[in-house]
Scaffold this active site. Structure first.
Site, short mmCIF file in Angstrom:
data_model
loop_
_atom_site.label_atom_id
_atom_site.label_comp_id
_atom_site.label_asym_id
_atom_site.label_seq_id
_atom_site.Cartn_x
_atom_site.Cartn_y
_atom_site.Cartn_z
N GLU A 125 -6.20 -31.41 -13.59
CA GLU A 125 -6.12 -29.83 -13.03
C GLU A 125 -7.64 -29.88 -12.20
OE1 GLU A 125 -6.34 -27.21 -16.50
OE2 GLU A 125 -4.36 -28.03 -17.16
N ASP A 141 0.76 -1.23 0.08
CA ASP A 141 -0.04 0.22 0.02
C ASP A 141 0.70 1.23 -0.05
OD1 ASP A 141 -2.14 -1.68 0.10
OD2 ASP A 141 -2.56 -1.34 2.14
N LYS A 146 -11.32 -28.33 -11.82
CA LYS A 146 -12.33 -27.73 -12.58
C LYS A 146 -13.00 -26.66 -11.90
CE LYS A 146 -15.78 -28.41 -16.19
NZ LYS A 146 -16.84 -27.38 -15.84
N CYS A 191 -40.77 -22.68 22.34
CA CYS A 191 -41.50 -23.16 23.01
C CYS A 191 -41.41 -22.81 24.57
CB CYS A 191 -41.56 -24.45 22.72
SG CYS A 191 -42.57 -25.38 24.09
N CYS A 241 -45.93 -29.77 22.04
CA CYS A 241 -46.71 -29.68 23.35
C CYS A 241 -47.92 -28.79 23.39
CB CYS A 241 -45.81 -29.61 24.77
SG CYS A 241 -45.31 -27.78 24.81
S1 IVH Z 1 -10.28 -26.40 -20.46
C1 IVH Z 1 -10.01 -26.98 -24.21
N1 IVH Z 1 -9.58 -26.43 -17.91
O1 IVH Z 1 -14.92 -25.77 -17.85
C2 IVH Z 1 -10.81 -27.07 -23.20
N2 IVH Z 1 -11.63 -25.72 -18.46
O2 IVH Z 1 -16.89 -27.13 -19.97
C3 IVH Z 1 -11.32 -25.70 -22.54
N3 IVH Z 1 -13.05 -24.74 -16.56
O3 IVH Z 1 -15.68 -23.29 -20.13
C4 IVH Z 1 -11.60 -25.72 -21.09
N4 IVH Z 1 -11.72 -25.23 -15.20
O4 IVH Z 1 -15.02 -22.35 -17.72
C5 IVH Z 1 -10.39 -26.23 -18.74
N5 IVH Z 1 -8.87 -26.41 -15.65
C6 IVH Z 1 -9.90 -26.15 -16.56
C7 IVH Z 1 -11.23 -25.71 -16.21
C8 IVH Z 1 -12.04 -25.45 -17.09
C9 IVH Z 1 -12.77 -24.72 -15.41
C10 IVH Z 1 -14.39 -24.52 -17.15
C11 IVH Z 1 -14.45 -23.44 -18.25
C12 IVH Z 1 -14.93 -24.17 -19.45
C13 IVH Z 1 -15.49 -25.27 -18.88
C14 IVH Z 1 -15.53 -26.40 -19.99
#
Ligand code: IVH
Length: 677
Positions: free
Chosen positions: A117, A41, A119, A428, A413
């Site tokens: 990875e 900051d 999701k 109650c 009750c």
């Molecule tokens: S790869 C080439 N990797 O999932 C494939 N997608 O249904 C493109 N998402 O629209 C997606 N984590 O919003 C990929 N590690 C990840 C992801 C990921 C989340 C979401 C993304 C995409 C949807 C695919």
């Protein structure tokens, strides 16, 4: 001269930007912050001052320029340079094995390495960098064209406005914008305090925040970014996806710290199992994991079908949120008489189990969420927590829904209901006359951390109360094998075991016994503190509210509950009966009073308001260790009042009586002196 000054300012501005970018990189990409927030900051303030004095030095990529643009009238569309693909799904192990086998056959190889990875559950964005400068950010849209959200994306601190190192002339980065769970909870807390509607879940919060026309609004939302791939790149990239992710990190783009490279479908499944296990402990929502072929030449060879790459697949977790219908609302009566509305739902599979009931917490919650019987509701079940209703899909209403109403009296009750405004609860008034409260009180008494009566389960408690064999906890110790064996589903052997367990439970400790009594607001740790302070029951039983408040952790409300509990003759009788039936514990000496020479010996002190430096309980314990009596109300005898922020009536009273008032800084200063003495 002036020119020299400007040159110096330009150099300093460049240095500050470099430093700020470096700290951001360490914080967001390396996850290893190098300086405290305050230092960041300070650098930022210096840069702002410099740029204010020399506006000609401002650059679009300066970290001061994250929020700059005017609100938009509407979003515009942009075309992605490469389409944004979606992913095929797998829902079980077989589908993952099939996926791997299919790819091995197509590539004619025996084994494939996959990058695994998380999701992330947010929304996909594409970031375009020209010569390392962020120029365009867009949502996925239909995959070919999305909405331009550049000025909002620029406010996300984890997204670099300028890339580091040797950058390509053109780079499209693909990743997810999301909100952490902690950020979401904190944001909602503040929104509710302002009287605004909270977000239903982090995903909606992220989506809603990114689709704001005014970037000032987006800037206030705790958004994060995680890169997981690329679109068009005008440069040579490494041969493996795992290396591309590392390259993105080198350029300053954060990617997930949970990425692994595994071998074959078994490796994928092991990763899935491990992430599923850790799901609830993560600070972000994930709805599954993604498997991607690591070798990029193989990716190209495999190509895509429809809008999804053949070389990647999402392996979904069981959904933690599903829609269903609210059929009715019942009211359950808890141990302290509080009525909890329970939603009866059309059965729905969520979080891996079929859910038919969910909690609605209290009437205020129902009003706030505007839940009506007949509504389509969103049900959430995460981990082992009780399923809850997170929101209503108001668009699905057909007019036949009806409001949830409190019953006119206790549904168990028939006693009158009383409102407890402070706890936004309805109770109650039947006390232990109410079978529901009686059952809960007995269950609590028998529970593991209380008297620990093995084999006395919930069903059995219901039976005992319903059969009229047990009306108070003391009656438990009057049960014999004969009476028990007469109960349904209870054999001679189980009856004997239970009687033996009851006998064993009689030898207990004072903290367990106090906890078992089920005094309102007296949990395990308060019970322990009370036992330590008073040593045995008679002293505790006779303690007044003032004396009770001397116990660390006990404030005026708890003290009131404890005093009221022991003032009730029925409670005293039950305790006497328990002792007569053989319930016993070891007493010990009460905690010695602080010695007479202690710096605050004999002075009465009142704490009010909120202290920044420590919780109130700690302040109280430290004052007591110095010999002070910490009182709940101000009188002429009060030595001084310690007033934190937002102190109210006690502060006013002190001023009125001419009692000395210490603010937090005074208090901390004196505390240091007293504790040194
Ligand atoms: S790869 C080439 N990797 O999932 C494939 N997608 O249904 C493109 N998402 O629209 C997606 N984590 O919003 C990929 N590690 C990840 C992801 C990921 C989340 C979401 C993304 C995409 C949807 C695919």
């Amino acid at each position: 001269m002036a020119q020299e000054r400007i040159a110096a300012a330009r150099n300093r501005a460049a240095e500050l930007r470099r430093e700020l970018d470096e700290h951001n990189y360490r914080y967001y990409v390396l996850d290893a912050p190098s300086v405290p927030d305050a230092e960041y900051d300070r650098l930022m303030r210096e840069l702002v001052e410099l740029e204010t004095r020399h506006p000609e030095l401002v650059t679009t990529e300066s970290p001061t320029q994250r929020v700059g643009a005017e609100p938009l009238a509407a979003f515009t569309e942009v075309e992605h340079l490469e389409p944004m693909l979606s992913l095929g799904n797998a829902f079980d192990a077989q589908e993952v094995h099939d996926f791997d086998r299919r790819l091995r056959e197509l590539l004619d190889v025996v084994e494939i390495d996959y990058v695994t990875e998380p999701k992330l559950d947010g929304l996909a964005v594409s970031l375009t960098y020209h010569d390392g400068r962020l120029t365009v950010a867009a949502t996925r849209g239909d995959g070919r064209r999305g909405e331009e959200v550049t000025q909002n994306v620029r406010t996300i601190r984890g997204i670099p406005l300028r890339l580091r190192g040797d950058v390509p002339p053109l780079l499209e980065v693909r990743g997810e914008v999301f909100m952490t769970r902690s950020g979401f909870v904190e944001y909602n807390r503040q929104a509710e305090a302002r009287g605004e509607k909270p977000f239903v879940n982090p995903r909606n919060a992220a989506a809603g925040s990114l689709r704001q026309l005014d970037p000032v609004v987006t800037a206030q939302r705790p958004l994060n970014f995680c890169a997981y791939g690329v679109g068009r790149v005008d440069a040579e990239l490494p041969g493996r996806h795992s290396e591309v992710l590392q390259r993105l990190r080198d350029w300053g783009l954060p990617s997930s710290g949970e990425v692994e490279v595994v071998c074959g479908s078994d490796g994928c499944l092991a990763y899935h199992a491990a992430m599923l296990e850790r799901r609830d402990a993560l600070d972000f929502d994930i709805d599954g994991v993604v498997y991607k072929v690591d070798r990029r030449d193989w990716q190209t060879e495999l190509g895509q079908v429809a809008r999804a790459p053949r070389w990647a697949i999402a392996h979904k977790f069981p959904a933690q949120e599903e829609l269903t219908r609210l059929l009715d609302v019942d009211f359950q009566v808890g141990r302290t008489g509080v009525l909890t509305p329970v939603a009866r739902l059309e059965p729905v599979f969520v979080g891996g189990v079929t859910v038919t009931n969910a909690t609605l917490h209290n009437m205020d919650e129902i009003a706030r969420k505007d839940v009506r019987i007949g509504d389509t509701v969103s049900v959430r079940r995460a981990g082992d927590v009780i399923p809850e209703i997170v929101g209503v899909v108001a668009e699905r209403r057909d007019g036949g829904e009806r409001a949830v109403e409190l019953p006119p009296a206790c549904p168990v009750c028939g006693s009158a209901l009383v409102r407890d405004e402070e706890a936004s609860a309805v109770r109650c008034s039947g006390g232990l006359y109410c079978p529901a409260q009686r059952k809960q009180a007995i269950r609590h008494f028998a529970s593991r951390l209380a008297m620990d009566i093995e084999g006395l389960g919930d069903k059995l408690v219901d039976q005992l109360v319903d059969a009229g064999l047990v009306a108070s906890v003391a009656d438990l110790y009057r049960l014999d094998v004969e009476a028990l064996a007469g109960l349904e589903r209870m054999g001679e052997k189980s009856a004997q075991n239970l009687v033996a367990a009851l006998e064993r439970s009689k030898a207990t400790t004072l903290p367990r016994f106090l906890f078992a009594l089920g005094i309102r607001e007296v949990g395990e740790s308060t019970a322990r503190a009370l036992a330590t302070q008073f040593g045995d029951l008679p002293a505790l039983r006779e303690a007044d509210v003032e004396a009770l408040q001397q116990v660390p952790d006990v404030g005026p409300v708890v003290a009131q509950h404890v005093a009221a509990f022991f003032a009730e003759s029925h409670n005293r009788e039950v305790i006497e009966a328990l002792r007569a039936l053989g319930v016993r514990w070891q007493s010990h000496e009460p905690r010695p009073a602080a010695d007479a020479d202690a710096p605050l010996a004999g002075s009465s002190v009142v704490l009010t308001g909120t202290l920044e430096a420590m919780p109130r309980t700690e302040a109280k314990a430290r004052l007591q260790a110095l010999g002070a009596k910490v009182a709940g109300s101000v009188s002429k005898k009060t030595a001084f009042v310690i007033a934190g922020s937002e102190a109210g009536s006690k502060l006013a009273k002190a001023t009125e009586l001419g009692v000395e008032v210490l603010d937090e800084a005074d208090f901390l200063e004196r505390l240091a002196i007293w504790e040194r003495d």
